[in-house]
Design a protein around this motif. Structure first.
Motif, PDB file in Angstrom:
ATOM      1  N   VAL A  11       2.382   7.438  -3.278  1.00 19.61           N
ATOM      2  CA  VAL A  11       1.690   6.257  -2.761  1.00 19.61           C
ATOM      3  C   VAL A  11       0.370   6.125  -3.523  1.00 19.61           C
ATOM      4  N   PRO A  12       0.120   4.978  -4.175  1.00 24.39           N
ATOM      5  CA  PRO A  12      -1.118   4.825  -4.962  1.00 24.39           C
ATOM      6  C   PRO A  12      -2.355   4.789  -4.075  1.00 24.39           C
ATOM      7  N   THR A  13      -3.339   5.607  -4.429  1.00 23.52           N
ATOM      8  CA  THR A  13      -4.593   5.653  -3.672  1.00 23.52           C
ATOM      9  C   THR A  13      -5.732   5.956  -4.622  1.00 23.52           C
ATOM     10  N   ASP A  14      -6.948   5.525  -4.258  1.00 24.78           N
ATOM     11  CA  ASP A  14      -8.099   5.788  -5.126  1.00 24.78           C
ATOM     12  C   ASP A  14      -8.679   7.189  -4.910  1.00 24.78           C
ATOM     13  N   GLY A  15      -8.183   7.898  -3.890  1.00 23.07           N
ATOM     14  CA  GLY A  15      -8.648   9.255  -3.633  1.00 23.07           C
ATOM     15  C   GLY A  15     -10.073   9.326  -3.118  1.00 23.07           C
ATOM     16  N   LEU A  16     -10.629   8.184  -2.723  1.00 25.21           N
ATOM     17  CA  LEU A  16     -12.027   8.135  -2.282  1.00 25.21           C
ATOM     18  C   LEU A  16     -12.156   8.042  -0.765  1.00 25.21           C
ATOM     19  N   GLY A  17     -11.014   7.971  -0.076  1.00 24.26           N
ATOM     20  CA  GLY A  17     -11.032   7.972   1.379  1.00 24.26           C
ATOM     21  C   GLY A  17     -11.399   6.650   2.019  1.00 24.26           C
ATOM     22  N   ILE A  18     -11.348   5.566   1.245  1.00 22.27           N
ATOM     23  CA  ILE A  18     -11.720   4.257   1.805  1.00 22.27           C
ATOM     24  C   ILE A  18     -10.596   3.708   2.675  1.00 22.27           C
ATOM     25  N   THR A  19      -9.350   3.784   2.175  1.00 19.52           N
ATOM     26  CA  THR A  19      -8.165   3.420   2.957  1.00 19.52           C
ATOM     27  C   THR A  19      -7.044   4.392   2.608  1.00 19.52           C
ATOM     28  N   ASN A  20      -5.906   4.262   3.278  1.00 14.65           N
ATOM     29  CA  ASN A  20      -4.783   5.169   3.035  1.00 14.65           C
ATOM     30  C   ASN A  20      -4.065   4.899   1.725  1.00 14.65           C
ATOM     31  N   SER A  21      -4.166   3.670   1.215  1.00 13.73           N
ATOM     32  CA  SER A  21      -3.503   3.343  -0.048  1.00 13.73           C
ATOM     33  C   SER A  21      -4.219   2.188  -0.734  1.00 13.73           C
ATOM     34  N   ASP A  22      -3.945   2.029  -2.029  1.00 14.32           N
ATOM     35  CA  ASP A  22      -4.508   0.899  -2.774  1.00 14.32           C
ATOM     36  C   ASP A  22      -4.101  -0.424  -2.153  1.00 14.32           C
ATOM     37  N   LEU A  23      -2.838  -0.525  -1.775  1.00 12.41           N
ATOM     38  CA  LEU A  23      -2.314  -1.796  -1.284  1.00 12.41           C
ATOM     39  C   LEU A  23      -2.945  -2.187   0.047  1.00 12.41           C
ATOM     40  N   ASP A  24      -3.338  -1.189   0.850  1.00 12.60           N
ATOM     41  CA  ASP A  24      -4.071  -1.489   2.085  1.00 12.60           C
ATOM     42  C   ASP A  24      -5.373  -2.212   1.762  1.00 12.60           C
ATOM     43  N   GLN A  25      -6.052  -1.728   0.727  1.00 17.88           N
ATOM     44  CA  GLN A  25      -7.324  -2.345   0.339  1.00 17.88           C
ATOM     45  C   GLN A  25      -7.119  -3.742  -0.220  1.00 17.88           C
ATOM     46  N   LEU A  26      -5.989  -3.942  -0.896  1.00 19.00           N
ATOM     47  CA  LEU A  26      -5.761  -5.206  -1.601  1.00 19.00           C
ATOM     48  C   LEU A  26      -5.098  -6.265  -0.726  1.00 19.00           C
ATOM     49  N   GLY A  27      -4.585  -5.872   0.424  1.00 18.37           N
ATOM     50  CA  GLY A  27      -3.934  -6.833   1.305  1.00 18.37           C
ATOM     51  C   GLY A  27      -2.639  -7.370   0.736  1.00 18.37           C
ATOM     52  N   ALA A  28      -1.881  -6.494   0.064  1.00 24.49           N
ATOM     53  CA  ALA A  28      -0.608  -6.900  -0.550  1.00 24.49           C
ATOM     54  C   ALA A  28       0.474  -5.876  -0.206  1.00 24.49           C
ATOM     55  N   ASN A  29       1.721  -6.287  -0.381  1.00 28.22           N
ATOM     56  CA  ASN A  29       2.845  -5.416  -0.047  1.00 28.22           C
ATOM     57  C   ASN A  29       3.325  -4.569  -1.218  1.00 28.22           C
ATOM     58  N   SER A  30       3.028  -5.007  -2.439  1.00 24.77           N
ATOM     59  CA  SER A  30       3.479  -4.272  -3.626  1.00 24.77           C
ATOM     60  C   SER A  30       2.602  -4.656  -4.813  1.00 24.77           C
ATOM     61  N   TYR A  31       2.662  -3.836  -5.848  1.00 24.95           N
ATOM     62  CA  TYR A  31       1.914  -4.188  -7.067  1.00 24.95           C
ATOM     63  C   TYR A  31       2.582  -5.333  -7.809  1.00 24.95           C
ATOM     64  N   GLN A  32       3.861  -5.556  -7.554  1.00 25.34           N
ATOM     65  CA  GLN A  32       4.529  -6.720  -8.128  1.00 25.34           C
ATOM     66  C   GLN A  32       3.877  -7.999  -7.599  1.00 25.34           C
ATOM     67  N   GLU A  33       3.598  -8.006  -6.294  1.00 24.28           N
ATOM     68  CA  GLU A  33       2.909  -9.151  -5.684  1.00 24.28           C
ATOM     69  C   GLU A  33       1.496  -9.295  -6.246  1.00 24.28           C
ATOM     70  N   VAL A  34       0.785  -8.182  -6.357  1.00 23.20           N
ATOM     71  CA  VAL A  34      -0.590  -8.200  -6.869  1.00 23.20           C
ATOM     72  C   VAL A  34      -0.628  -8.774  -8.282  1.00 23.20           C
ATOM     73  N   ASP A  35       0.245  -8.257  -9.154  1.00 18.33           N
ATOM     74  CA  ASP A  35       0.247  -8.710 -10.549  1.00 18.33           C
ATOM     75  C   ASP A  35       0.682 -10.170 -10.675  1.00 18.33           C
ATOM     76  N   THR A  36       1.591 -10.604  -9.827  1.00 21.58           N
ATOM     77  CA  THR A  36       2.035 -12.003  -9.867  1.00 21.58           C
ATOM     78  C   THR A  36       0.874 -12.940  -9.551  1.00 21.58           C
ATOM     79  N   VAL A  37       0.110 -12.612  -8.512  1.00 21.83           N
ATOM     80  CA  VAL A  37      -1.049 -13.437  -8.132  1.00 21.83           C
ATOM     81  C   VAL A  37      -2.078 -13.460  -9.258  1.00 21.83           C
ATOM     82  N   LEU A  38      -2.365 -12.286  -9.828  1.00 20.51           N
ATOM     83  CA  LEU A  38      -3.373 -12.204 -10.888  1.00 20.51           C
ATOM     84  C   LEU A  38      -2.933 -12.932 -12.151  1.00 20.51           C
ATOM     85  N   LYS A  39      -1.682 -12.757 -12.543  1.00 20.89           N
ATOM     86  CA  LYS A  39      -1.191 -13.408 -13.762  1.00 20.89           C
ATOM     87  C   LYS A  39      -1.209 -14.928 -13.626  1.00 20.89           C
TER      88      LYS A  39
END
Length: 274
Positions: free
Chosen positions: A206-234
């Motif tokens: 599970v991708p995480t920044d290891g800084l203890g801010i949230t349980n995973s990267d996707l929790d911080q980003l408000g997305a379900n997958s990195y596919q969704e994240v990259d689609t929005v950004l692109k």
């Protein structure tokens, strides 16, 4: 993506850079995540070619989970010539307590958590850059294009000097890692310790920044997958169109613009404008 071509180009460009410099080592912080893992795998044969060490350090602070630390160890031992785990917890606590003794807290628990995360990233870079100076080395950056466009990194913190994957989207990082895993699996079927397996553990984590801010990267980003994240950004970065201006990924991209403009400098034109 033509992974064979990208792999070749990354290693050739790094080779050319080293060849035209006085670098005597490469330094990398190994987090147990996919980005630092693939950077280790990309850099290792280049270091061997020039007979310089790839120096890796796992630098856990209290928010790092045991599985992250274990993956970092497996990656470091698989790819680095000089690897060890160094806890920065005491150093971080000393810096944090010194700051708290002299400055007031944010007063907001979420902002306080982010502030502590930034401090952890900057503490790690103090260590890595000191290591680079000692061994006449260069600190490798492990950020990718998705993180860059989200401001998912710490100013004056977890940004190195040379980015092999800085212009790959996160989904492309996964694609290239999967390609490398298959290469290693073919080459090392009968070896006791498998580089492919070390990469696979990071690929599956599970991708995480290891800084203890949230349980995973996707929790911080408000997305379900990195596919969704990259689609929005692109849609915005590449095609300059926005399907949903309220999407948290797009909002984060806009709100982190100051990081990609750092430092902000007044132009000479404006300095002398009458």
């Amino acid at each position: 993506m033509n992974c064979e071509l990208v792999l070749k180009n990354i290693r050739e460009h790094l080779s050319t850079y080293i060849e035209n410099s006085e670098i005597e080592s490469l330094i990398i912080g190994v987090s147990g995540g996919i980005d630092s893992a693939i950077c280790c795998a990309l850099a290792e044969p280049v270091c061997k070619k020039f007979q310089i060490p790839l120096i890796g350090r796992s630098l856990p602070i209290m928010s790092n989970k045991p599985d992250e630390i274990d993956r970092a160890k497996k990656v470091g031992e698989a790819f680095c010539d000089d690897f060890k785990e160094v806890s920065l917890e005491e150093l971080y606590i000393n810096i944090r307590d010194f700051i708290y003794d002299n400055e007031i807290p944010c007063g907001d628990s979420k902002r306080e958590s982010i502030k502590c995360g930034n401090l952890k990233a900057r503490t790690r870079m103090i260590y890595l850059y000191n290591l680079a100076f000692t061994y006449k080395g260069m600190v490798l950056s492990t950020d990718n294009l998705t993180e860059y466009n989200l401001g998912f990194w710490t100013l004056h913190g977890d940004v190195g000097d040379y980015g092999m994957i800085q212009n790959l989207w996160k989904t492309e990082v996964y694609e290239l890692t999967n390609y490398l895993i298959k290469l290693f699996q073919k080459e090392e079927l009968f070896k006791t310790f498998c580089k492919g397996e070390a990469l696979k553990l990071c690929y599956d984590a599970v991708p995480t920044d290891g800084l203890g801010i949230t349980n995973s990267d996707l929790d911080q980003l408000g997305a379900n997958s990195y596919q969704e994240v990259d689609t929005v950004l692109k849609d915005w970065v590449v095609n300059t169109r926005v399907k949903d201006p309220t999407h948290p990924v797009f909002r984060r991209h806009l709100n982190s613009m100051f990081k990609r403009n750092n430092p902000y400098n007044i132009s000479r034109e404006n300095l002398f404008k009458k």
